[in-house]
Design an enzyme around this catalytic site. Sequence first.
Site, PDB file in Angstrom:
ATOM      1  N   GLY A 134       7.441  19.541  39.449  1.00  0.00           N
ATOM      2  CA  GLY A 134       6.783  20.838  39.605  1.00  0.00           C
ATOM      3  C   GLY A 134       7.754  22.001  39.653  1.00  0.00           C
ATOM      4  CE  LYS A 142       8.546  24.524  25.911  1.00  0.00           C
ATOM      5  NZ  LYS A 142       7.163  24.582  26.448  1.00  0.00           N
ATOM      6  NE  ARG A 152       1.448  21.516  24.956  1.00  0.00           N
ATOM      7  CZ  ARG A 152       0.988  22.613  25.553  1.00  0.00           C
ATOM      8  NH1 ARG A 152       0.032  23.319  24.991  1.00  0.00           N
ATOM      9  NH2 ARG A 152       1.503  23.003  26.711  1.00  0.00           N
ATOM     10  CB  SER A 196      37.546  38.669 -19.695  1.00  0.00           C
ATOM     11  OG  SER A 196      37.774  38.669 -21.075  1.00  0.00           O
ATOM     12  N   GLY A 209      -2.676  29.898  35.921  1.00  0.00           N
ATOM     13  CA  GLY A 209      -2.956  30.076  37.339  1.00  0.00           C
ATOM     14  C   GLY A 209      -3.655  31.419  37.518  1.00  0.00           C
ATOM     15  CE1 TYR A 252      31.773  31.485  -2.013  1.00  0.00           C
ATOM     16  CE2 TYR A 252      33.557  30.297  -3.100  1.00  0.00           C
ATOM     17  CZ  TYR A 252      32.833  30.599  -1.958  1.00  0.00           C
ATOM     18  OH  TYR A 252      33.168  30.022  -0.763  1.00  0.00           O
TER      19      TYR A 252
HETATM   20  C1  UD1 Z   1       2.834  27.797  35.259  1.00  0.00           C
HETATM   21  C2  UD1 Z   1       2.269  28.394  36.560  1.00  0.00           C
HETATM   22  C3  UD1 Z   1       0.935  29.055  36.236  1.00  0.00           C
HETATM   23  C4  UD1 Z   1       1.114  30.109  35.191  1.00  0.00           C
HETATM   24  C5  UD1 Z   1       1.771  29.519  33.956  1.00  0.00           C
HETATM   25  C6  UD1 Z   1       2.135  30.611  32.996  1.00  0.00           C
HETATM   26  C7  UD1 Z   1       3.035  26.914  38.349  1.00  0.00           C
HETATM   27  C8  UD1 Z   1       2.656  25.829  39.279  1.00  0.00           C
HETATM   28  N1  UD1 Z   1       2.091  27.331  37.508  1.00  0.00           N
HETATM   29  O1  UD1 Z   1       1.915  26.812  34.865  1.00  0.00           O
HETATM   30  O2  UD1 Z   1       0.398  29.650  37.418  1.00  0.00           O
HETATM   31  O3  UD1 Z   1      -0.139  30.693  34.851  1.00  0.00           O
HETATM   32  O4  UD1 Z   1       2.990  28.838  34.298  1.00  0.00           O
HETATM   33  O5  UD1 Z   1       2.573  30.072  31.788  1.00  0.00           O
HETATM   34  O6  UD1 Z   1       4.132  27.415  38.405  1.00  0.00           O
HETATM   35  N2  UD1 Z   1       9.275  23.216  34.773  1.00  0.00           N
HETATM   36  C9  UD1 Z   1      10.403  22.563  35.167  1.00  0.00           C
HETATM   37  N3  UD1 Z   1      10.301  21.497  35.993  1.00  0.00           N
HETATM   38  C10 UD1 Z   1       9.102  21.055  36.459  1.00  0.00           C
HETATM   39  C11 UD1 Z   1       7.949  21.733  36.035  1.00  0.00           C
HETATM   40  C12 UD1 Z   1       8.067  22.821  35.205  1.00  0.00           C
HETATM   41  O7  UD1 Z   1      11.524  22.934  34.778  1.00  0.00           O
HETATM   42  O8  UD1 Z   1       9.105  20.090  37.217  1.00  0.00           O
HETATM   43  C13 UD1 Z   1       9.406  24.376  33.891  1.00  0.00           C
HETATM   44  C14 UD1 Z   1       8.790  24.134  32.528  1.00  0.00           C
HETATM   45  O9  UD1 Z   1       9.737  23.653  31.629  1.00  0.00           O
HETATM   46  C15 UD1 Z   1       8.325  25.521  32.126  1.00  0.00           C
HETATM   47  C16 UD1 Z   1       7.984  26.163  33.458  1.00  0.00           C
HETATM   48  O10 UD1 Z   1       8.680  25.455  34.443  1.00  0.00           O
HETATM   49  O11 UD1 Z   1       9.346  26.274  31.518  1.00  0.00           O
HETATM   50  C17 UD1 Z   1       6.491  26.170  33.745  1.00  0.00           C
HETATM   51  O12 UD1 Z   1       6.038  24.847  33.870  1.00  0.00           O
HETATM   52  P1  UD1 Z   1       4.660  24.365  33.262  1.00  0.00           P
HETATM   53  O13 UD1 Z   1       4.460  22.958  33.610  1.00  0.00           O
HETATM   54  O14 UD1 Z   1       4.566  24.756  31.843  1.00  0.00           O
HETATM   55  O15 UD1 Z   1       3.671  25.240  34.138  1.00  0.00           O
HETATM   56  P2  UD1 Z   1       2.213  25.670  33.765  1.00  0.00           P
HETATM   57  O16 UD1 Z   1       1.294  24.552  34.056  1.00  0.00           O
HETATM   58  O17 UD1 Z   1       2.166  26.271  32.422  1.00  0.00           O
END
Ligand code: UD1
Length: 451
Positions: A93, A35, A28, A419, A154, A362
């Site tokens: 995840g 990012k 995004r 000068s 969450g 400068y």
């Molecule tokens: C996550 C939380 C959610 C919380 C929210 C707050 C989980 C499952 N959910 O959701 O409860 O309210 O953050 O902003 O944790 N990332 C990785 N690898 C992955 C997945 C994610 O490095 O496989 C990193 C992302 O880059 C990011 C962070 O983990 O920095 C959170 O991941 P994201 O997918 O944004 O989680 P949310 O759905 O926002």
Amino acid sequence: MSDAPSTEPAARARSCLAIILAAGEGTRMRSALPKVLHKIAGRTMLAHVLCTVGEAGAGRVAVVVGPDRQDVAAAATAACPEAAVFQQTERLGTAHAVLAARRAIEAGADDLVVAFADTPLVTAATFARLRAPLAAGAAISVLGFAAADPTGYGRLVLDGERLLAIREERDASEAERAIGLCNAGLMAVRGDIAIALLDAVGNQNSKGEYYLTDAVAIAGGRGERVAVVLAPEAEVAGVNDRVQLAAAEAALQARLRLQVMAEGVTLIAPETVFLAADTRLGRDVVVEPNVCFGPGVRVGTGATIRSFSHLEGAEVGEGATVGPFARLRPGAVLGDGVHIGNFVEVKNSRLAAGVKANHLAYLGDSDVGAGTNVGAGTITCNYDGANKHRTTIGAGAFIGTNTSLVAPVTIGDGAYIGSGSVITADVPSRALAIGRGRQVVKTDWTPPRKG
Ligand code: UD1
Ligand code: CA
């Protein structure tokens, strides 16, 4: 004084491993740059989080990056040379991401803290508060906040005081979605059980991902205590797009301005002064409206930075005056009481105490001795199209207006340059040098006629 050994051992500081998740794609942002390498207050978001966890007592740091993200890995080690970098080869995840750093966790730490690199505003104090329940025996400590709009977060599912589970929005029931208390994402886990809890996380959910948040219900099911620590929403705001990046910048600027004012700096119009995360301003520094500090600036006690000046990688001595409309570029080192006036640019130059360059000049790749006066329009011609050369000017010299100093060149102490000079050869101490053609005057001269 008694030499008797204390009966109670001093509380040992708990060791802490911070794991920073930085494997997000950040689509995004619509950017060629990952990012977490976008900057706020002159520092990448990743570096902010690395600095903060360090301040919060994380003795070891692991950063989890996406596949083939050498750029993110390099930025991590540049900001924190001790950081261990792990690759998450597939984005499965947040729990899976944490386990990419399994070796770091297995090496052992009392506390494990999970932070997100795209959540840069969390303070060291909040990280410390998040860790505190672990020392009191909790298995997990969750950072929660009351969301103005909980959509997408969450939800913290509580039974009285007890946190039962964190339910991701997509997996939440209607009743759970009505909960306003949300998960900020950051979590502290007791090191001795972290691997067991994380390994127990499955991916039976709507996204088919391994959710870190599931560790909460798993810990509860094993009779472990889970704590919730609350933080202000502004501090846990994540950055997903450019609008949120700008909002994070604004929030951090507001915080930095309050900090420098608390330390004894006058900001006449604070909302117009832009600071970098590492800007160091001494006591009684006055910053006029519309000044921009890039990274790496130190300003000594009692100096004044006047309006519309831009400083980056520069050092300003005590009681010095810079601007209005001045530019200090990296390597500008101004001694005490130096005066840099309007439309003066200084780069990679050391100006000793009391040097004055008040107008239109400068000074690049130069050394200027104490008390020297640099006239309006003085230019160090430091670049010959291929290489940069230095200009050395002694103490107490006088450089007349509109002088070009063609480097490499040395002007001695107390020398006086007429000068309009173009100075191409060294000038000894206390000599007068005039480097221009003689003035020609033709009396009773008639200008040529047109046609
Ligand atoms: C996550 C939380 C959610 C919380 C929210 C707050 C989980 C499952 N959910 O959701 O409860 O309210 O953050 O902003 O944790 N990332 C990785 N690898 C992955 C997945 C994610 O490095 O496989 C990193 C992302 O880059 C990011 C962070 O983990 O920095 C959170 O991941 P994201 O997918 O944004 O989680 P949310 O759905 O926002
Ligand atoms: Ca997110």
